[in-house]
Motif scaffolding. Structure first.
Motif, PDB file in Angstrom:
ATOM      1  N   GLU A 588       0.824  -1.211   0.000  1.00  0.00           N
ATOM      2  CA  GLU A 588       0.000   0.000   0.000  1.00  0.00           C
ATOM      3  C   GLU A 588       0.850   1.251   0.000  1.00  0.00           C
ATOM      4  N   GLY A 589       2.041   1.128   0.585  1.00  0.00           N
ATOM      5  CA  GLY A 589       2.889   2.301   0.746  1.00  0.00           C
ATOM      6  C   GLY A 589       3.200   2.988  -0.569  1.00  0.00           C
ATOM      7  N   GLU A 590       3.147   2.215  -1.633  1.00  0.00           N
ATOM      8  CA  GLU A 590       3.462   2.802  -2.926  1.00  0.00           C
ATOM      9  C   GLU A 590       2.466   3.879  -3.312  1.00  0.00           C
ATOM     10  N   HIS A 591       1.295   3.830  -2.733  1.00  0.00           N
ATOM     11  CA  HIS A 591       0.265   4.776  -3.164  1.00  0.00           C
ATOM     12  C   HIS A 591       0.083   5.940  -2.225  1.00  0.00           C
ATOM     13  N   SER A 592       0.767   5.912  -1.092  1.00  0.00           N
ATOM     14  CA  SER A 592       0.417   6.933  -0.111  1.00  0.00           C
ATOM     15  C   SER A 592       1.314   8.143  -0.226  1.00  0.00           C
TER      16      SER A 592
ATOM     17  N   SER B   9      14.740   7.999  -4.514  1.00  0.00           N
ATOM     18  CA  SER B   9      13.285   8.048  -4.482  1.00  0.00           C
ATOM     19  C   SER B   9      12.786   7.352  -3.221  1.00  0.00           C
ATOM     20  N   THR B  10      11.927   8.029  -2.472  1.00  0.00           N
ATOM     21  CA  THR B  10      11.349   7.375  -1.294  1.00  0.00           C
ATOM     22  C   THR B  10       9.942   6.909  -1.607  1.00  0.00           C
ATOM     23  N   GLY B  11       9.646   6.822  -2.894  1.00  0.00           N
ATOM     24  CA  GLY B  11       8.348   6.288  -3.278  1.00  0.00           C
ATOM     25  C   GLY B  11       7.215   7.264  -3.110  1.00  0.00           C
ATOM     26  N   ILE B  12       7.547   8.538  -2.948  1.00  0.00           N
ATOM     27  CA  ILE B  12       6.485   9.533  -2.857  1.00  0.00           C
ATOM     28  C   ILE B  12       6.194   9.984  -4.277  1.00  0.00           C
ATOM     29  N   GLY B  13       4.996   9.730  -4.735  1.00  0.00           N
ATOM     30  CA  GLY B  13       4.645  10.056  -6.104  1.00  0.00           C
ATOM     31  C   GLY B  13       4.471  11.542  -6.301  1.00  0.00           C
ATOM     32  N   ALA B  14       4.173  11.929  -7.539  1.00  0.00           N
ATOM     33  CA  ALA B  14       3.905  13.329  -7.837  1.00  0.00           C
ATOM     34  C   ALA B  14       2.658  13.768  -7.082  1.00  0.00           C
ATOM     35  N   ASP B  15       2.622  15.041  -6.730  1.00  0.00           N
ATOM     36  CA  ASP B  15       1.481  15.529  -5.972  1.00  0.00           C
ATOM     37  C   ASP B  15       0.211  15.453  -6.801  1.00  0.00           C
ATOM     38  N   PRO B  16      -0.827  14.899  -6.223  1.00  0.00           N
ATOM     39  CA  PRO B  16      -2.095  14.956  -6.924  1.00  0.00           C
ATOM     40  C   PRO B  16      -2.610  16.398  -6.929  1.00  0.00           C
ATOM     41  N   SER B  17      -3.559  16.664  -7.805  1.00  0.00           N
ATOM     42  CA  SER B  17      -4.054  18.043  -7.890  1.00  0.00           C
ATOM     43  C   SER B  17      -5.231  18.222  -6.948  1.00  0.00           C
ATOM     44  N   GLY B  18      -5.700  19.456  -6.851  1.00  0.00           N
ATOM     45  CA  GLY B  18      -6.889  19.754  -6.060  1.00  0.00           C
ATOM     46  C   GLY B  18      -6.620  19.694  -4.574  1.00  0.00           C
ATOM     47  N   LYS B  20      -6.621  17.251  -2.496  1.00  0.00           N
ATOM     48  CA  LYS B  20      -5.726  16.187  -2.079  1.00  0.00           C
ATOM     49  C   LYS B  20      -4.275  16.648  -2.220  1.00  0.00           C
ATOM     50  N   GLY B  21      -4.036  17.462  -3.262  1.00  0.00           N
ATOM     51  CA  GLY B  21      -2.697  17.989  -3.466  1.00  0.00           C
ATOM     52  C   GLY B  21      -2.270  18.897  -2.329  1.00  0.00           C
ATOM     53  N   VAL B  22      -3.220  19.664  -1.814  1.00  0.00           N
ATOM     54  CA  VAL B  22      -2.918  20.551  -0.690  1.00  0.00           C
ATOM     55  C   VAL B  22      -2.447  19.724   0.498  1.00  0.00           C
ATOM     56  N   VAL B  23      -3.199  18.653   0.782  1.00  0.00           N
ATOM     57  CA  VAL B  23      -2.845  17.790   1.922  1.00  0.00           C
ATOM     58  C   VAL B  23      -1.485  17.156   1.688  1.00  0.00           C
ATOM     59  N   ASP B  25       0.966  18.098  -0.228  1.00  0.00           N
ATOM     60  CA  ASP B  25       2.010  19.114  -0.182  1.00  0.00           C
ATOM     61  C   ASP B  25       2.379  19.442   1.258  1.00  0.00           C
ATOM     62  N   TRP B  26       1.362  19.701   2.045  1.00  0.00           N
ATOM     63  CA  TRP B  26       1.598  20.157   3.409  1.00  0.00           C
ATOM     64  C   TRP B  26       2.179  19.060   4.271  1.00  0.00           C
ATOM     65  N   SER B  27       1.777  17.823   3.990  1.00  0.00           N
ATOM     66  CA  SER B  27       2.232  16.722   4.850  1.00  0.00           C
ATOM     67  C   SER B  27       3.473  16.069   4.274  1.00  0.00           C
ATOM     68  N   HIS B  28       4.167  16.754   3.378  1.00  0.00           N
ATOM     69  CA  HIS B  28       5.358  16.162   2.759  1.00  0.00           C
ATOM     70  C   HIS B  28       6.402  15.795   3.812  1.00  0.00           C
ATOM     71  N   ASP B  29       7.374  14.976   3.399  1.00  0.00           N
ATOM     72  CA  ASP B  29       8.287  14.441   4.408  1.00  0.00           C
ATOM     73  C   ASP B  29       9.166  15.530   5.014  1.00  0.00           C
ATOM     74  N   ARG B  30       9.755  15.227   6.121  1.00  0.00           N
ATOM     75  CA  ARG B  30      10.729  16.014   6.873  1.00  0.00           C
ATOM     76  C   ARG B  30      10.140  17.215   7.571  1.00  0.00           C
ATOM     77  N   GLN B  31       9.708  18.251   6.866  1.00  0.00           N
ATOM     78  CA  GLN B  31       9.136  19.349   7.650  1.00  0.00           C
ATOM     79  C   GLN B  31       7.932  19.978   6.988  1.00  0.00           C
ATOM     80  N   ALA B  32       6.993  20.380   7.815  1.00  0.00           N
ATOM     81  CA  ALA B  32       5.757  20.938   7.311  1.00  0.00           C
ATOM     82  C   ALA B  32       5.924  22.411   6.941  1.00  0.00           C
ATOM     83  N   PHE B  33       6.729  23.137   7.690  1.00  0.00           N
ATOM     84  CA  PHE B  33       6.949  24.559   7.417  1.00  0.00           C
ATOM     85  C   PHE B  33       8.426  24.763   7.116  1.00  0.00           C
ATOM     86  N   GLN B  34       8.728  25.552   6.131  1.00  0.00           N
ATOM     87  CA  GLN B  34      10.131  25.758   5.770  1.00  0.00           C
ATOM     88  C   GLN B  34      10.735  26.834   6.660  1.00  0.00           C
TER      89      GLN B  34
END
Lengths: 592, 233
Positions: A588-592, B9-18, B20-23, B25-34
């Motif tokens: 599942e991790g691949e999608h999150s 690559s840590t397996g984090i895909g491209a940001d979805p739009s809309g 979901k993209g906001v979430v 983006d904000w919850s991206h790895d390491r730090q929430a605020f630059q």
């Protein structure tokens, strides 16, 4: 297993490995040591609360037989038992203990972002506990105003401890809030800003989510308690009238005038209701992780669980006055707060469904932590459903201030989080000490505790419907209370004694297994989350050796179809996953 | 800060739009605020402190409603006489002016801090601290006048509702403690800038100046609310 060089971190600071005993175990800045200090202190003061509850139960079960429990002492025991359990034990152990231990390990950090402040947080907490304890030894004893400390009676003469005990109580609370703020700022900042590479917030274990949101609640709710404490302190020491109306006390007109006792209730419960979730949310999070690990199945509806935690956290700030239906506030307020109270049951029920659905067709391992998980789910449903009764104004009116409330409250906020704490200790003890807790003793502890607590709290619901008032020193002769109620009360007391004694098995297990337990290895439960992937067990100072971990997946890759093992650690790159057949799709991790 | 990151690559895909993209983006790895850790923490602390002052002010409004005795008129109580002519709120006006000015000097200090102009940064921070100390001094004068000349006590006063004095001493006292703490904080940070502590330990990063500034501006902002709700109402 791949790691990235520490050079890629912006804030990497030189690690100073503590050398002497004192810097390593006493004035320690290591989050793991602080967590253990917090937990042991909380358990120690919790035992005081346990003894106090036994004193109350002995009095209630066998009135007129124990001359050494006076009405004053009974009220002091009630007050201190409630305060200690809610604040000094549950809040401290779940956030100061588990929060400190788990946050950096689970998100791949070396420590909290401000270790020195973290250390101060513990020492101020210890000071607050000592101040609280000192009130047992002053003239007049600790305050006996009930754990909610409602004015006006809290500072009127006649209430036990109205001259000195209440001052120490309030000072201790202020200190606790200072300690909590220092720790809480650390937890929130660490979760927000110090996650390792690949650890997005939507890959964090739910334990971290629960503790994170609970800490935010604490940072926004404790201010109300702080203000209430300061104002009450001024009322009792300087004679101001924030909460004190003009009134007759013991035949004399008091010197106070024009204050608002309801204001205290609003401030107290603006803190007090979020406080319920400050305790519950970490418990929810820990349960989610435990249920997933021991059912070898990914948590059902991870994103839903995260949003439910956030929504519960948000709504918990607008339900506080459901504690005040009988306070005489405007009935329209009650309408609003009853509505929000019933709404908050929706995300909470959603979480319960998700735990049950995670169990459904899971590969359930009946380990001791899993037993506690199942015990928790039952107990929480029990306590939650009686909460729906009390959330409705018309049902609450007759039940308010009866044993029904005591039963509900202890089920949902006493037994449930404590079962989680036990489960969590059985689960993480191997990581903390490198040894397993004794399994047989654990099972005895679980079954005795579960049945024992049900024997205590289920009858209380019935007593409450009979109309048995809570907080009474003794029931005396009251026409509407049948004699059988007293038999039941005695039975409850016997069960309470039994449950308390059973906890000695747990304490023995805790200390005995420290040296005699079976060595656990680094990952006895075969769990995916980062704390089980540390190079050493127990983890050394700095947690990760020279390189920080790199996270490739979410925390719940259990029983992934096609994978050779039934778990894939968060640190395992997709190309490294051993597969058994072609159906493997990466987890599942691949999608999150 | 991402330039030295190795391309793993840590397996984090491209940001979805809309949304979901906001979430994502904000919850991206390491730090929430630059932002640095200290700054993030200060913001969270100030949020918590906002709740403290809000509770104080709401409680004050509440007791002002519940008390049965008339509330004293602040513009008379806080008037100062010059040549026999009482001027309402004159001291508070000066105090407010001093504190707002200190926000200005603080902002300049932050600016010069980022330009690594050590001397001007230190001077402006010390000026801010001096203005803050002036504010606390005037507050002490105001308290003395109320207590000694007008007989206002936390438990009562000759002008009306007892809650007037209790709220006043509690709220301005709590704010005064914040200002005092801020003055100490400013002096410590200024000393560290001046003695080169941040050059030695933080690689010449003066972000602490800005973090101190955040706290200082917050204390000033809170004063505006206290001024509006206590003195003008």
């Amino acid at each position: 297993m791949a790691y990235v060089a520490i050079a890629d971190r912006d804030h990497e600071q030189p690690m100073h490995e503590p050398r002497s005993f004192v810097t390593k175990y006493i004035w320690s800045q290591d989050h793991k040591v602080i967590a253990i200090q917090y937990s042991l202190t909380a358990i120690a003061i919790g035992l005081v609360a346990l003894v106090l509850s036994l004193a109350m139960r002995l009095q209630l079960g066998f009135p007129d037989t124990l001359s050494f429990i006076t009405p004053d002492q009974y009220y002091q025991a009630i007050t201190l038992h409630g305060m200690i359990m809610v604040i000094y034990l549950l809040t401290a152990i779940l956030l100061g203990g588990f929060g400190n231990y788990l946050i950096p390990l689970m998100i791949g950090a070396r420590d909290m972002v401000f270790p020195y402040m973290n250390m101060l947080s513990y020492w101020v907490y210890l000071l607050s506990v000592l101040v609280l304890c000192s009130s047992f030894f002053i003239t007049g004893g600790p305050t006996g105003a009930g754990w909610t400390l409602y004015p006006p009676q809290v500072i009127l003469p006649g209430t036990p401890g109205s001259d000195g005990g209440i001052v120490l109580m309030l000072l201790s609370l202020v200190l606790f809030i200072v300690a909590f703020t220092m720790g809480g700022l650390n937890y929130v900042t660490t979760v927000l800003q110090a996650r390792c590479r690949g650890m997005t917030m939507m890959r964090m274990p739910l334990s971290v989510w629960g503790i994170f949101v609970a800490t935010i609640l604490g940072l926004l709710a404790f201010p109300a308690l702080l203000v209430a404490c300061i104002m009450l302190l001024l009322d009792s020491v300087l004679g101001t009238s924030f909460f004190m109306p003009a009134l007759l006390s013991m035949g004399e007109v008091s010197e106070h005038t024009g204050g608002s006792p309801i204001l205290f209730q609003h401030l107290f419960w603006f803190f007090g209701h979020p406080e319920v979730y400050i305790v519950a949310l970490p418990a929810f999070g820990i349960i989610s992780d435990l249920v997933s690990v021991h059912a070898r199945k990914n948590i059902f509806g991870y994103r839903m669980m995260v949003w439910a935690i956030l929504i519960i956290g948000g709504i918990s700030f607008i339900v506080w006055a459901h504690h005040m239906y009988v306070s005489g506030m405007n009935p329209y307020f009650s309408f609003f707060f009853a509505t929000t109270t019933l709404i908050i049951a929706i995300p909470t029920a959603l979480k319960v469904y998700n735990w049950v659905l995670t169990l459904w067709r899971g590969d359930i391992h009946m380990t001791v932590p899993m037993l506690f998980v199942i015990g928790f789910i039952f107990t929480f449903i029990n306590g939650g459903i009686t909460g729906l009764f009390l959330g409705n104004v018309v049902v609450d009116m007759p039940l308010s201030d009866t044993y029904f409330v005591v039963g509900h409250f202890h089920m949902v906020m006493g037994v449930s989080p404590i079962l989680v704490i036990f489960g969590a200790i059985y689960h993480w003890y191997p990581k903390i000490t490198g040894r397993m807790l004794n399994d047989r003793l654990g099972r005895i502890h679980f079954w005795a505790t579960l049945f024992g607590t049900y024997a205590i709290y289920l009858p209380m619901h019935y007593l409450g419907i009979l109309g048995l008032p809570r907080r009474y020193y003794t029931m005396g002769d009251t026409s509407f209370i049948p004699d059988s109620a007293q038999v039941m009360n005695a039975g409850i007391s016997v069960a309470a004694l039994f449950v308390s004694l059973v906890q000695l098995i747990f304490l023995f297990n805790l200390f005995w297994s420290r040296t005699h337990g079976k060595p656990s290895g680094s990952n006895p439960w075969k769990a995916t989350t980062l704390e089980w992937q540390t190079p050493q067990t127990p983890p050394k100072h700095g947690n990760w050796g020279p390189d920080l971990p790199l996270v490739y997946r979410w925390a719940y890759d259990y029983s992934v179809p096609g994978a050779a093992q039934d778990y894939i650690p968060q640190t395992m790159a997709p190309e490294d996953v051993p597969t058994s057949d072609a159906s493997y799709h990466g987890g599942e991790g691949e999608h999150s | 800060m991402t330039e030295e990151t190795p391309a793993i690559s840590t397996g984090i895909g491209a940001d979805p739009s809309g949304l979901k993209g906001v979430v994502t983006d904000w919850s991206h790895d390491r730090q929430a605020f630059q932002v640095p850790w200290g700054k993030a923490m200060m913001w969270i602390f100030l949020l918590s402190d906002t709740f403290i002052f809000s509770c104080f002010l709401l409680s004050y409004m509440n007791v002002r409603m519940t008390t049965t005795v008339a509330w004293p008129n602040p513009s008379e109580v806080f008037a100062l006489s010059f040549g026999g002519q009482p001027i309402p709120l004159i001291l508070i006006a000066i105090m407010t002016f001093v504190l707002i000015t200190s926000s200005g000097t603080m902002a300049l200090a932050v600016n010069y801090g980022y330009r690594k102009d050590k001397k001007k940064t230190v001077l402006l921070m010390l000026a801010t601290a001096a203005l803050g100390a002036t504010f606390v001094g005037m507050q002490a004068f105001e308290w003395t006048k109320l207590i000694v000349d007008e007989g206002v006590r936390p438990w009562g006063n000759p002008m009306g509702a007892a809650q007037f004095g209790s709220s006043f001493f509690m709220i301005t006292g709590f704010h005064g403690l914040h200002v005092t703490a801020g003055v100490i904080y400013l002096i410590v940070t200024a000393t560290r800038v001046g003695t080169g502590y941040y050059d030695r330990h933080r690689g010449g990063n003066y972000e602490m100046v800005e973090i101190t500034g955040l706290y200082w501006h917050f204390v000033d902002l809170v004063w505006v609310f206290i001024f509006a709700f206590f003195y003008l109402w």
